[in-house]
Enzyme design. Structure first.
Site, PDB file in Angstrom:
ATOM      1  N   LYS A   1     -25.463  60.687 -41.116  1.00 39.14           N
ATOM      2  CA  LYS A   1     -25.697  62.125 -41.042  1.00 39.14           C
ATOM      3  C   LYS A   1     -24.358  62.848 -40.945  1.00 39.14           C
ATOM      4  O   LYS A   1     -23.404  62.333 -40.360  1.00 39.14           O
ATOM      5  CB  LYS A   1     -26.616  62.485 -39.873  1.00 39.14           C
ATOM      6  CG  LYS A   1     -26.230  61.947 -38.524  1.00 39.14           C
ATOM      7  CD  LYS A   1     -27.343  62.224 -37.524  1.00 39.14           C
ATOM      8  CE  LYS A   1     -27.017  61.679 -36.147  1.00 39.14           C
ATOM      9  NZ  LYS A   1     -27.076  60.202 -36.082  1.00 39.14           N
TER      10      LYS A   1
ATOM     11  N   ARG B   1     -23.479  53.559 -25.124  1.00 42.00           N
ATOM     12  CA  ARG B   1     -23.488  54.947 -24.651  1.00 42.00           C
ATOM     13  C   ARG B   1     -23.859  54.942 -23.184  1.00 42.00           C
ATOM     14  O   ARG B   1     -24.875  54.386 -22.800  1.00 42.00           O
ATOM     15  CB  ARG B   1     -24.455  55.830 -25.450  1.00 42.00           C
ATOM     16  CG  ARG B   1     -24.090  57.310 -25.275  1.00 42.00           C
ATOM     17  CD  ARG B   1     -24.923  58.219 -26.150  1.00 42.00           C
ATOM     18  NE  ARG B   1     -24.588  58.131 -27.557  1.00 42.00           N
ATOM     19  CZ  ARG B   1     -25.104  58.938 -28.480  1.00 42.00           C
ATOM     20  NH1 ARG B   1     -25.982  59.862 -28.135  1.00 42.00           N
ATOM     21  NH2 ARG B   1     -24.771  58.808 -29.739  1.00 42.00           N
TER      22      ARG B   1
ATOM     23  N   THR C   1     -36.700  54.700 -37.627  1.00 42.71           N
ATOM     24  CA  THR C   1     -35.986  55.855 -37.080  1.00 42.71           C
ATOM     25  C   THR C   1     -34.497  55.570 -36.965  1.00 42.71           C
ATOM     26  O   THR C   1     -34.091  54.513 -36.498  1.00 42.71           O
ATOM     27  CB  THR C   1     -36.534  56.179 -35.680  1.00 42.71           C
ATOM     28  OG1 THR C   1     -37.947  56.199 -35.767  1.00 42.71           O
ATOM     29  CG2 THR C   1     -36.042  57.509 -35.196  1.00 42.71           C
TER      30      THR C   1
ATOM     31  N   ASP D   1     -22.067  65.806 -36.365  1.00 46.94           N
ATOM     32  CA  ASP D   1     -22.864  65.041 -37.337  1.00 46.94           C
ATOM     33  C   ASP D   1     -24.272  65.621 -37.490  1.00 46.94           C
ATOM     34  O   ASP D   1     -25.007  65.215 -38.382  1.00 46.94           O
ATOM     35  CB  ASP D   1     -22.893  63.545 -37.015  1.00 46.94           C
ATOM     36  CG  ASP D   1     -23.575  63.193 -35.704  1.00 46.94           C
ATOM     37  OD1 ASP D   1     -23.898  64.101 -34.913  1.00 46.94           O
ATOM     38  OD2 ASP D   1     -23.785  61.989 -35.451  1.00 46.94           O
ATOM     39  N   ARG D   2     -24.635  66.575 -36.627  1.00 50.27           N
ATOM     40  CA  ARG D   2     -25.934  67.231 -36.745  1.00 50.27           C
ATOM     41  C   ARG D   2     -25.754  68.715 -37.031  1.00 50.27           C
ATOM     42  O   ARG D   2     -24.704  69.288 -36.774  1.00 50.27           O
ATOM     43  CB  ARG D   2     -26.747  67.079 -35.451  1.00 50.27           C
ATOM     44  CG  ARG D   2     -27.340  65.711 -35.227  1.00 50.27           C
ATOM     45  CD  ARG D   2     -28.104  65.694 -33.894  1.00 50.27           C
ATOM     46  NE  ARG D   2     -28.963  64.533 -33.761  1.00 50.27           N
ATOM     47  CZ  ARG D   2     -28.567  63.346 -33.295  1.00 50.27           C
ATOM     48  NH1 ARG D   2     -27.310  63.194 -32.919  1.00 50.27           N
ATOM     49  NH2 ARG D   2     -29.414  62.344 -33.202  1.00 50.27           N
TER      50      ARG D   2
ATOM     51  N   ASP E   1     -20.083  66.415 -31.926  1.00 51.59           N
ATOM     52  CA  ASP E   1     -19.320  65.534 -32.828  1.00 51.59           C
ATOM     53  C   ASP E   1     -19.571  65.869 -34.294  1.00 51.59           C
ATOM     54  O   ASP E   1     -19.145  65.135 -35.191  1.00 51.59           O
ATOM     55  CB  ASP E   1     -19.601  64.054 -32.537  1.00 51.59           C
ATOM     56  CG  ASP E   1     -21.020  63.626 -32.884  1.00 51.59           C
ATOM     57  OD1 ASP E   1     -21.940  64.461 -32.751  1.00 51.59           O
ATOM     58  OD2 ASP E   1     -21.236  62.459 -33.252  1.00 51.59           O
TER      59      ASP E   1
ATOM     60  N   ASP F   1     -23.601  69.979 -33.485  1.00 47.25           N
ATOM     61  CA  ASP F   1     -23.493  69.361 -32.163  1.00 47.25           C
ATOM     62  C   ASP F   1     -22.020  68.989 -31.940  1.00 47.25           C
ATOM     63  O   ASP F   1     -21.201  69.131 -32.852  1.00 47.25           O
ATOM     64  CB  ASP F   1     -24.461  68.183 -32.011  1.00 47.25           C
ATOM     65  CG  ASP F   1     -24.133  67.005 -32.915  1.00 47.25           C
ATOM     66  OD1 ASP F   1     -23.376  67.194 -33.887  1.00 47.25           O
ATOM     67  OD2 ASP F   1     -24.638  65.900 -32.660  1.00 47.25           O
TER      68      ASP F   1
ATOM     69  N   SER G   1     -21.718  62.127 -28.830  1.00 43.96           N
ATOM     70  CA  SER G   1     -22.477  63.103 -29.609  1.00 43.96           C
ATOM     71  C   SER G   1     -22.866  64.306 -28.750  1.00 43.96           C
ATOM     72  O   SER G   1     -22.008  65.011 -28.232  1.00 43.96           O
ATOM     73  CB  SER G   1     -23.703  62.417 -30.235  1.00 43.96           C
ATOM     74  OG  SER G   1     -24.321  63.272 -31.149  1.00 43.96           O
TER      75      SER G   1
END
Length: 609
Positions: free
Chosen positions: A435, A60, A397, A323-324, A321, A319, A162
């Site tokens: 997610k 990223r 995490t 996924d959240r 993309d 968000d 993201s």
């Protein structure tokens, strides 16, 4: 430039000249040519000082020229390395193949875009005889891990950054089990990239893939199968058809609009009102400062306005993309409450377990039921599990850990009902081991519709969950720090607080009763003082337990220049003095900031709303 004469300058020049031999993108090569001609060492350092590091989150970085940025050449090099690594690990790679998806990001000045990067990656694999399932249009990130498992492929790539700023892009990798990669794959791929930097003969000829028998488009099939699979989590179709509850949805200029509309249709819910200014993909993200619903009310301004206009009580925000998921609800007072990731995790955990319990009358079945959350997330699932009799596990995490652990458990015949992390990430459906903001949105809508038939709001149900299982008050934030040395010094100070190798015994008035350091592997609560969870020297993470029952974790971010903290106070069921608990937690957080972060001394920038 040569007159500068230092070895470092010469190395930069060599790197830049090699780049110009290999780069066939006219925009990025023009940028580098100009810098070389000017002898602009400072700028060349920015582009060629260090290669993007391939980690478990993949890549990223900002789009632009050079080895430090996301561009056509670094995508080709990365994919060549990944292809060689997969060839080593899968003898049937040329039979099974890989899937590649992309979001709508684009960067005019460097000619980079997610779609362009995805095509170049597809071309790399096809040139080596590997079948590629390349989505013909933008898709949510969760569609890639879903496709890996559904079509039994060797791996998946999603080109997305993201919720990062608009100039960024990313390259996210999934293994054959449908979960994000974990170590040692990141190191193996990274090494393979270093060994395959020179573009292969057909690397730039991406037009050839359009006529290749190895190119497949999974778009129609996966759209059909995904929505069929998530319907297994639909338990109240009659209520969904009849509900008067209205929802607003925003995809924040990302990919989510079409897919959330289809998810609502699959659940027989009326489609949510879409925020018109934000429903179509736009790589400029023109209406928001940060395209991240986790940042709170600022991102939801247009959603609030539309909800007021159309009489909607609940806002669902993905968000870019998808996924959240962030959720907001209008309160009796007329104010809007934006649920934290931990609060929505509590609600979804309660809801998914309740639905499971209603479907499974066999008392023995519960012994094989699991829920997971990350170690910095609320422990509310642990409290529910203790009372209800199912298993709870915490992981490190990130969904890479939860996805991999969920797959291990499922392979042992266990049912993993739900996993979440406080950063508004939820895995509500076992068909996706990551997610997924699309399934989370529609399951939240069904939960809200069901509660409305009992005259309950989401906020009221959240209070009922806390009344039954104990209040879990959380507070999380971060400081921005662009200097890695300062971050290292801050954590070193905590490890040598009262002399060498001694951690703090207190934080202001709060006595420290336990310490777990997942950078060094130390855990004061274990008999051998060794941490049970995996450790990583490449990232900082220390958890402090306090005598008052509070827990606080400080950690660095893998993708952003942030030092994050997460704090929680848990009370047993029956303790309903929430104001006192909040006050106590506020005081603990203030002490943590003052004594452990020392923002003024370390020149840290606070999170701003």
């Amino acid at each position: 430039m040569a007159a500068r004469g230092s070895a470092g300058d010469a190395a930069l020049r060599r790197e830049a000249e090699l780049w110009l031999q290999w780069d066939k993108n006219p925009k990025t090569s023009a940028i580098v040519k100009e810098l070389v001609a000017e002898g602009n060492v400072g700028e060349l350092q920015k582009y060629f000082g260090s290669r993007m590091e391939f980690g478990t989150a993949g890549l990223r970085a900002a789009m632009g020229a050079g080895i430090s940025h996301m561009n056509d050449l670094t995508i080709i090099q990365t994919t060549q390395g990944f292809c060689r690594y997969l060839e080593k690990n899968f003898s049937d790679l040329k039979k099974r193949g890989v899937v590649i998806g992309f979001d709508a990001r684009a960067h005019l000045s460097s000619g980079g875009s997610s779609k362009r990067f995805a095509r170049l990656a597809a071309n790399t694999f096809i040139s080596q005889g590997v079948p590629v399932y390349l989505f013909s249009d933008i898709t949510p990130t969760p569609f890639v891990p879903y496709t890996v498992t559904h079509l039994k492929l060797c791996a998946g790539i999603m080109v997305t950054a993201s919720h990062n700023p608009k100039q960024d892009n990313g390259y996210k990798v999934y293994w054959e089990n449908g979960a994000q990669i974990i170590s040692p794959h990141d190191k193996g791929i990274s090494q393979a990239i270093e060994e395959n930097k020179e573009p292969w003969p057909q690397a730039w000829d991406d037009k050839q893939i359009d006529s290749s028998v190895l190119l497949h488009d999974p778009y129609a099939t996966i759209n059909k199968e995904y929505f069929k699979d998530i319907q297994k989590q639909c338990f109240h179709r009659k209520i969904n058809k009849e509900t008067n509850l209205k929802f607003v949805h925003t995809s924040v200029h990302g990919v989510g609009h079409k897919f959330v509309q289809l998810a609502f249709k699959a659940f027989d819910l009326r489609p949510p009102f879409a925020v018109p200014e934000q429903k179509d993909p736009d790589p400029e993200f023109p209406t928001v400062k940060y395209p991240n619903p986790e940042e709170g009310k600022g991102v939801l301004t247009l959603s609030f306005a539309l909800a007021e206009k159309d009489g909607a009580k609940i806002i669902l925000a993905n968000d870019p993309d998808a996924d959240r998921l962030a959720v907001a609800e209008k309160q009796e007072s007329g104010e809007w409450k934006v649920f934290s990731g931990n609060e929505l995790g509590a609600l979804l955990g309660w809801w998914i377990f309740t639905c499971w319990k209603n479907q499974n009358r066999d008392a023995c079945a519960i012994k094989d039921v699991y829920m997971l959350s990350s170690t910095v997330s609320s422990k509310i699932l642990r409290a529910i599990a203790l009372k209800e009799g199912f298993h709870f596990e915490e992981t490190l995490t990130g969904f890479k850990w939860m996805g991999n652990r969920a797959k291990q458990l499922m392979d042992q015949g266990k049912a993993v009902l739900f996993a979440f992390e406080e950063a508004i990430g939820y895995m509500c459906c076992p068909a996706v081991l990551d997610k997924d903001g699309v399934s989370a949105a529609v399951i939240t809508a069904e939960m809200a519709s069901f509660l409305a038939t009992r005259n309950l709001s989401l906020s009221q149900q959240l209070k009922a969950v806390y009344d039954e299982y104990g209040f879990h008050i959380t507070k999380a934030s971060y400081f921005i720090c662009h200097d890695p040395k300062v971050i290292q010094q801050l954590f070193d100070n905590l490890r040598n607080y009262d002399g060498k190798d001694t951690y703090p015994k207190s934080c202001g008035r709060f006595k420290v009763s336990g310490i777990r350091d997942l950078t060094t592997g130390y855990d004061s609560s274990q008999p051998d003082q060794k941490a049970i969870l995996p450790t990583s020297k490449s990232s900082q993470m220390i958890t402090f337990t306090f005598a008052n029952g509070g827990v606080a974790t400080m950690r660095t971010s893998g993708t952003e220049p942030k030092i994050k903290y997460y704090s929680e106070l848990c009370a047993p069921p029956g303790n309903s003095d929430t104001e006192q608990l909040k006050k106590e937690l506020d005081e603990l957080v203030n002490a943590l900031e003052k004594h452990f972060f020392q923002p003024e001394k370390n020149n840290l920038q606070r999170k701003t709303d």
